[in-house]
Design a protein around this motif. Sequence first.
Motif, PDB file in Angstrom:
ATOM      1  N   GLU A  19     -30.969  14.916 -50.496  1.00 57.67           N
ATOM      2  CA  GLU A  19     -31.859  15.513 -51.389  1.00 57.67           C
ATOM      3  C   GLU A  19     -32.845  14.517 -51.868  1.00 57.67           C
ATOM      4  N   TRP A  20     -32.799  13.058 -52.166  1.00 61.18           N
ATOM      5  CA  TRP A  20     -33.889  12.295 -52.408  1.00 61.18           C
ATOM      6  C   TRP A  20     -34.710  12.326 -51.424  1.00 61.18           C
ATOM      7  N   PRO A  50     -38.175  16.037 -49.494  1.00 54.04           N
ATOM      8  CA  PRO A  50     -38.801  16.963 -50.493  1.00 54.04           C
ATOM      9  C   PRO A  50     -38.738  18.399 -50.115  1.00 54.04           C
ATOM     10  N   PHE A  51     -38.600  19.291 -51.507  1.00 54.04           N
ATOM     11  CA  PHE A  51     -38.784  20.623 -51.493  1.00 54.04           C
ATOM     12  C   PHE A  51     -37.466  21.157 -50.342  1.00 54.04           C
ATOM     13  N   SER A  52     -36.749  20.569 -50.221  1.00 56.76           N
ATOM     14  CA  SER A  52     -35.555  21.153 -49.528  1.00 56.76           C
ATOM     15  C   SER A  52     -34.723  21.815 -50.609  1.00 56.76           C
TER      16      SER A  52
END
Length: 409
Positions: free
Chosen positions: A25-26, A29-31
């Motif tokens: 998640e870090w 991006p935008f996932s």
Amino acid sequence: MGTINVTGLGKAYKQYPSRVSRLAEWLIPFSKPRHKLKWVLEGLTFLVRPGEAVGIIGVNGAGKSTLLKMITGTTQPTVGSVQLSGRVAALLELGMGFHPDFTGRQNAIMAGQLLGLSVNEVNELMPEIEAFAEIGDYIDQPVRLYSSGMQMRLAFSVATARRPDVLIVDEALSVGDAYFQHKSFERIREFRKGGTTLLIVSHDKAAIQSVCDRAILLKGGRLAMEGKPEEVMDYYNAILAERENQTVSQSVAEDGRVQTVSGSGEASIVDVSILNAREEALKVVEVGAPVTLRVRARINAPIERLVLGFMIKDRLGQPVFGTNTHHMQQALTDLRAGECVDFKFAFNANLGPGSYSVAVALTGSENHLSENYEWRDLALVFEMLNVSCDVFTGSVWLNPVVTIGKEAE
């Protein structure tokens, strides 16, 4: 004058199924989100008015300390807002902000600055801080040498060296000795008379009921109940014993008080009354008169063991006297459905003038936290009237005998 206005307050923490999910998640991006939100507080809205004292209660993990941290700004809310007015002093986690290698005096100066005082102001207040804390020469010793009680003494003394508009206190006072607890609550009462707004978290029922105008019960991170301290504490005691097939209900009695009844129903209270020598029911009792408290119970299902307890409370809900048949070695065994039992407790009503209530409980053990068949608050309300005793104050008639001796010089 200080106020606390909490609106739609909530706090959630991210929970990840694995470390890989957290890292992904870090890094991507935008996932899509790879976490779930764990709400520890949600939807809290209440107002503490100027000069009002409000107690926060709830079981461990209900969110009490998290709420205070968001109110004081040490933790940011996920949603909602907190508005404070006036100068705020907070005593949260024990010794929070104290550096173990600095002396008590140095830590007091730093803590005072965090409260908005200048170094000169703290130095001017230092004699009063030392006198109230009563830790002697330890004031110039490193805090790492302090006991938890000494840390609490110093922290409370600094936080209350100057009367704040808003005082927020967590459970920290519970670690102190009985003498300093009495001393601290006396200062809190003085602040209340001066107009300080108080928000306090405590498991001490007597403290909540004697200091606070209102109480708020948190359960599972939500506001479960808000009202008079006695009503909220009665409900809190009921849910502490909440088990499968057990009910908790509240109703408004004839005098406007809220009555709490809980239990699983294997036995129930039929009647509670105070009788005179002629077995006549009384609503008004003379101070010192011999009386009998009679409690009639019905057995609704087979019970291996039955204990009856009663508690006499004053008009503020403070316990005056309580006992049960377990402690009196009079517990009953092997009761059958359909039986009725009369319990009679004879005593002299050595209570002070005023209004009192009686709470009763039918349980299988020495307390209501397990096998709670029925717990009934405000089962009986009666008045004490002083007709023939000497004038006295307080909730207990001791009937003292005085002896005075004189010696010639």
